[in-house]
Write a protein that holds these residues in place. Structure first.
Motif, mmCIF file in Angstrom:
data_model
loop_
_atom_site.group_PDB
_atom_site.id
_atom_site.type_symbol
_atom_site.label_atom_id
_atom_site.label_comp_id
_atom_site.label_asym_id
_atom_site.label_seq_id
_atom_site.Cartn_x
_atom_site.Cartn_y
_atom_site.Cartn_z
ATOM 1 N N LYS A 145 20.275 -1.730 17.446
ATOM 2 C CA LYS A 145 19.605 -0.560 16.884
ATOM 3 C C LYS A 145 20.550 0.623 16.682
ATOM 4 C CE LYS A 145 14.981 -1.693 18.621
ATOM 5 N NZ LYS A 145 13.855 -1.260 19.495
ATOM 6 N N ASN A 146 21.784 0.497 17.171
ATOM 7 C CA ASN A 146 22.760 1.588 17.038
ATOM 8 C C ASN A 146 23.813 1.310 15.968
ATOM 9 O OD1 ASN A 146 21.657 3.177 19.220
ATOM 10 N ND2 ASN A 146 22.504 1.659 20.606
ATOM 11 N N LEU A 147 23.512 0.395 15.067
ATOM 12 C CA LEU A 147 24.467 0.038 14.024
ATOM 13 C C LEU A 147 24.304 0.907 12.774
ATOM 14 C CD1 LEU A 147 24.440 -3.875 14.313
ATOM 15 C CD2 LEU A 147 26.234 -2.299 15.035
ATOM 16 N N GLU A 148 23.892 2.151 12.987
ATOM 17 C CA GLU A 148 23.696 3.091 11.884
ATOM 18 C C GLU A 148 22.750 2.461 10.852
ATOM 19 O OE1 GLU A 148 24.886 5.999 12.471
ATOM 20 O OE2 GLU A 148 26.232 5.450 14.090
ATOM 21 N N ASN A 149 23.121 2.507 9.561
ATOM 22 C CA ASN A 149 22.303 1.915 8.506
ATOM 23 C C ASN A 149 22.941 0.647 7.956
ATOM 24 O OD1 ASN A 149 20.212 3.927 8.447
ATOM 25 N ND2 ASN A 149 21.700 5.316 7.510
ATOM 26 N N LEU A 150 23.773 0.012 8.767
ATOM 27 C CA LEU A 150 24.544 -1.152 8.321
ATOM 28 C C LEU A 150 23.660 -2.232 7.716
ATOM 29 C CD1 LEU A 150 27.385 -2.610 8.383
ATOM 30 C CD2 LEU A 150 26.588 -3.650 10.515
ATOM 31 N N ILE A 166 15.370 -2.965 2.041
ATOM 32 C CA ILE A 166 14.143 -2.432 1.459
ATOM 33 C C ILE A 166 13.523 -3.488 0.548
ATOM 34 C CG2 ILE A 166 15.305 -1.376 -0.537
ATOM 35 C CD1 ILE A 166 13.274 0.953 -0.254
ATOM 36 N N GLN A 167 12.201 -3.534 0.559
ATOM 37 C CA GLN A 167 11.459 -4.449 -0.305
ATOM 38 C C GLN A 167 10.284 -3.686 -0.920
ATOM 39 O OE1 GLN A 167 9.241 -7.791 1.522
ATOM 40 N NE2 GLN A 167 10.154 -9.120 -0.041
ATOM 41 N N GLU A 168 10.170 -3.749 -2.229
ATOM 42 C CA GLU A 168 9.078 -3.088 -2.926
ATOM 43 C C GLU A 168 7.988 -4.099 -3.256
ATOM 44 O OE1 GLU A 168 10.982 -1.454 -6.332
ATOM 45 O OE2 GLU A 168 11.747 0.298 -5.257
ATOM 46 N N SER A 169 6.751 -3.626 -3.315
ATOM 47 C CA SER A 169 5.632 -4.489 -3.702
ATOM 48 C C SER A 169 4.687 -3.720 -4.605
ATOM 49 C CB SER A 169 4.901 -5.020 -2.468
ATOM 50 O OG SER A 169 4.275 -3.969 -1.751
ATOM 51 N N TYR A 170 3.994 -4.476 -5.472
ATOM 52 C CA TYR A 170 3.132 -3.872 -6.493
ATOM 53 C C TYR A 170 1.854 -4.692 -6.588
ATOM 54 C CZ TYR A 170 1.723 -2.084 -11.109
ATOM 55 O OH TYR A 170 1.040 -1.516 -12.152
ATOM 56 N N CYS A 171 0.706 -4.023 -6.441
ATOM 57 C CA CYS A 171 -0.594 -4.705 -6.475
ATOM 58 C C CYS A 171 -1.121 -4.754 -7.907
ATOM 59 C CB CYS A 171 -1.586 -4.000 -5.560
ATOM 60 S SG CYS A 171 -3.208 -4.814 -5.494
ATOM 61 N N SER A 172 -1.745 -5.898 -8.266
ATOM 62 C CA SER A 172 -2.286 -6.073 -9.618
ATOM 63 C C SER A 172 -3.560 -5.276 -9.849
ATOM 64 C CB SER A 172 -2.558 -7.563 -9.876
ATOM 65 O OG SER A 172 -3.539 -8.057 -8.952
ATOM 66 N N ASN A 173 -4.216 -4.844 -8.767
ATOM 67 C CA ASN A 173 -5.463 -4.094 -8.879
ATOM 68 C C ASN A 173 -5.144 -2.601 -9.065
ATOM 69 O OD1 ASN A 173 -7.977 -2.920 -8.670
ATOM 70 N ND2 ASN A 173 -8.498 -3.845 -6.694
ATOM 71 N N CYS A 174 -5.503 -2.055 -10.230
ATOM 72 C CA CYS A 174 -5.179 -0.656 -10.520
ATOM 73 C C CYS A 174 -5.937 0.308 -9.618
ATOM 74 C CB CYS A 174 -5.456 -0.341 -11.986
ATOM 75 S SG CYS A 174 -7.182 -0.542 -12.469
ATOM 76 N N ARG A 175 -6.966 -0.180 -8.922
ATOM 77 C CA ARG A 175 -7.738 0.677 -8.023
ATOM 78 C C ARG A 175 -7.290 0.565 -6.561
ATOM 79 N NH1 ARG A 175 -13.965 -0.273 -10.294
ATOM 80 N NH2 ARG A 175 -13.581 0.540 -12.411
ATOM 81 N N CYS A 176 -6.253 -0.206 -6.326
ATOM 82 C CA CYS A 176 -5.732 -0.362 -4.960
ATOM 83 C C CYS A 176 -5.259 1.008 -4.447
ATOM 84 C CB CYS A 176 -4.579 -1.356 -4.934
ATOM 85 S SG CYS A 176 -3.858 -1.599 -3.293
ATOM 86 N N PRO A 177 -5.682 1.417 -3.242
ATOM 87 C CA PRO A 177 -5.310 2.745 -2.724
ATOM 88 C C PRO A 177 -3.812 2.920 -2.496
ATOM 89 C CG PRO A 177 -6.395 1.427 -1.029
ATOM 90 C CD PRO A 177 -6.562 0.685 -2.316
ATOM 91 N N THR A 178 -3.106 1.834 -2.256
ATOM 92 C CA THR A 178 -1.642 1.906 -2.100
ATOM 93 C C THR A 178 -1.033 0.848 -3.006
ATOM 94 O OG1 THR A 178 -1.784 0.456 -0.154
ATOM 95 C CG2 THR A 178 -1.686 2.833 0.243
ATOM 96 N N ARG A 179 -1.132 1.085 -4.287
ATOM 97 C CA ARG A 179 -0.728 0.077 -5.260
ATOM 98 C C ARG A 179 0.764 -0.243 -5.174
ATOM 99 N NH1 ARG A 179 -1.984 0.061 -11.823
ATOM 100 N NH2 ARG A 179 -1.873 -2.224 -12.023
ATOM 101 N N VAL A 180 1.570 0.781 -5.005
ATOM 102 C CA VAL A 180 3.018 0.585 -4.871
ATOM 103 C C VAL A 180 3.420 0.883 -3.429
ATOM 104 C CG1 VAL A 180 5.296 1.310 -5.658
ATOM 105 C CG2 VAL A 180 3.379 1.236 -7.280
ATOM 106 N N GLN A 197 10.845 -0.594 4.440
ATOM 107 C CA GLN A 197 12.249 -0.428 4.795
ATOM 108 C C GLN A 197 12.446 -0.766 6.266
ATOM 109 O OE1 GLN A 197 14.012 3.146 3.335
ATOM 110 N NE2 GLN A 197 15.954 2.874 4.400
ATOM 111 N N GLN A 198 13.480 -1.560 6.568
ATOM 112 C CA GLN A 198 13.781 -1.957 7.940
ATOM 113 C C GLN A 198 15.253 -1.710 8.225
ATOM 114 O OE1 GLN A 198 12.462 -5.948 8.885
ATOM 115 N NE2 GLN A 198 10.498 -5.687 7.831
ATOM 116 N N ARG A 199 15.562 -1.269 9.456
ATOM 117 C CA ARG A 199 16.952 -0.981 9.831
ATOM 118 C C ARG A 199 17.626 -2.176 10.491
ATOM 119 N NH1 ARG A 199 18.170 4.501 12.815
ATOM 120 N NH2 ARG A 199 20.240 3.628 12.476
#
Length: 310
Positions: free
Chosen positions: A141-146, A150-164, A168-170
């Motif tokens: 956990k002390n390896l800085e940001n080595l 990051i992984q992005e995701s996108y929902c097909s439902n335009c009404r999804c409350p968190t569509r995009v 991110q994990q260190r």
């Protein structure tokens, strides 16, 4: 004067079956650092004239692996300097090559660890630093940001409350499959974390399909990665892959850290020029050349280095 790495390589080349151990202890458990007190030290409160380190196995194995990794590729010191700082990398290598093992541990503790990550107390004339705990807390956990990804995701439902969404994990934590499929379980778990996929959206009442992009490294492919394996059972580790594909880069198995639950003790194994060695700072003879690759049944982590591009 030969470096420690050159000494180890020479011992591998010149070893005889009756003596497969390195000629002197390397990174022995614990450590004592004596302070040369001057006049100003007399007025210090509290006054201590030495530092004692305890339970250092939570960083020892990784420090040994880091030293080997820095010597494996001439470009790795420069690349890791971008994350750790040039002064740290140069000082780390110098201290290892001059057998200043207690000082190199203090370098890691004071330069990379947070004060709340270890216990310290003054007893008589000694400052005692106790590193008892988990090696992933004290090192990975002390390896800085080595290893940040990051992984992005996108929902097909335009009404999804968190569509995009962005995840991110260190560090790289791979979980064993809940259902045991056929094939290489570790590689399947890595693919599950890194590869693109489509799944049902888990947002309540959504019902859409969520498309995940390939997970990528935030700062480019690092020289090495550490896979946290502490939640895996020994029966799931029958086969350990010698290479992995991570975000369009090939990584080769360099070593591992091992955890003995009965002794609550960490050790490490690594390879140099195809020869496997076992390191255990608690033993008097603590660096031994192995006849064959180690059994990875007590895994705490797997360490892979980025393959050289041809």
């Amino acid at each position: 004067m030969k470096t420690l790495f050159e000494e180890i390589k020479a011992s591998i080349k010149n070893n005889y079956n009756q003596d497969r151990s390195f000629w002197r202890p390397v990174l022995p458990w614990g450590g004592v650092f004596t302070i040369k007190a001057g006049r100003k030290a007399v007025s210090c409160t509290p006054l201590y004239v030495e530092i004692k380190l305890k339970n250092t196995c939570t960083i020892d194995g990784f420090l040994m692996l880091l030293y080997v990794i820095l010597n494996e590729n001439e470009n790795f010191p420069r690349e890791l300097s971008l994350h750790f700082g040039r002064e740290f990398v140069d000082c780390f290598l110098y201290l290892m090559d001059t057998y200043s093992f207690t000082t190199v541990k203090l370098l890691w503790i004071w330069d990379k660890m947070e004060k709340q990550q270890y216990k310290s107390e003054v007893h008589k004339a000694s400052l005692i630093i106790d590193l008892f705990g988990n090696e992933h807390d004290n090192f990975t956990k002390n390896l800085e940001n080595l290893m940040s990804t990051i992984q992005e995701s996108y929902c097909s439902n335009c009404r999804c409350p968190t569509r995009v969404q962005e995840d991110q994990q260190r560090t790289i934590n791979i979980n064993p499959p809940q259902e045991i499929p056929h094939g290489n379980l570790i590689r399947l778990a890595v693919d599950e974390l890194f590869c693109s996929k489509i799944e049902l959206c888990e947002e309540r009442g959504c019902g859409g399909l969520r498309e995940f992009s390939q997970r990528v490294f935030c700062h480019g492919a690092p020289p090495f990665v550490v896979l946290n394996m502490q939640h895996w059972k020994s029966e799931d580790l029958a086969y350990v892959p010698y290479y992995l594909d991570l975000s369009d880069h090939k990584y080769l198995l360099e070593g591992a850290t091992l955890f003995n639950k009965e002794e609550h003790h960490y050790s490490a194994a690594f390879q140099i020029d195809g020869h496997w060695m076992h390191y255990d700072g608690l033993r008097n003879v603590n660096l031994i050349l192995l006849n064959k690759p180690p059994e990875f049944l007590l895994l705490s982590s797997l360490v892979y280095i980025r393959a050289t591009e041809k």
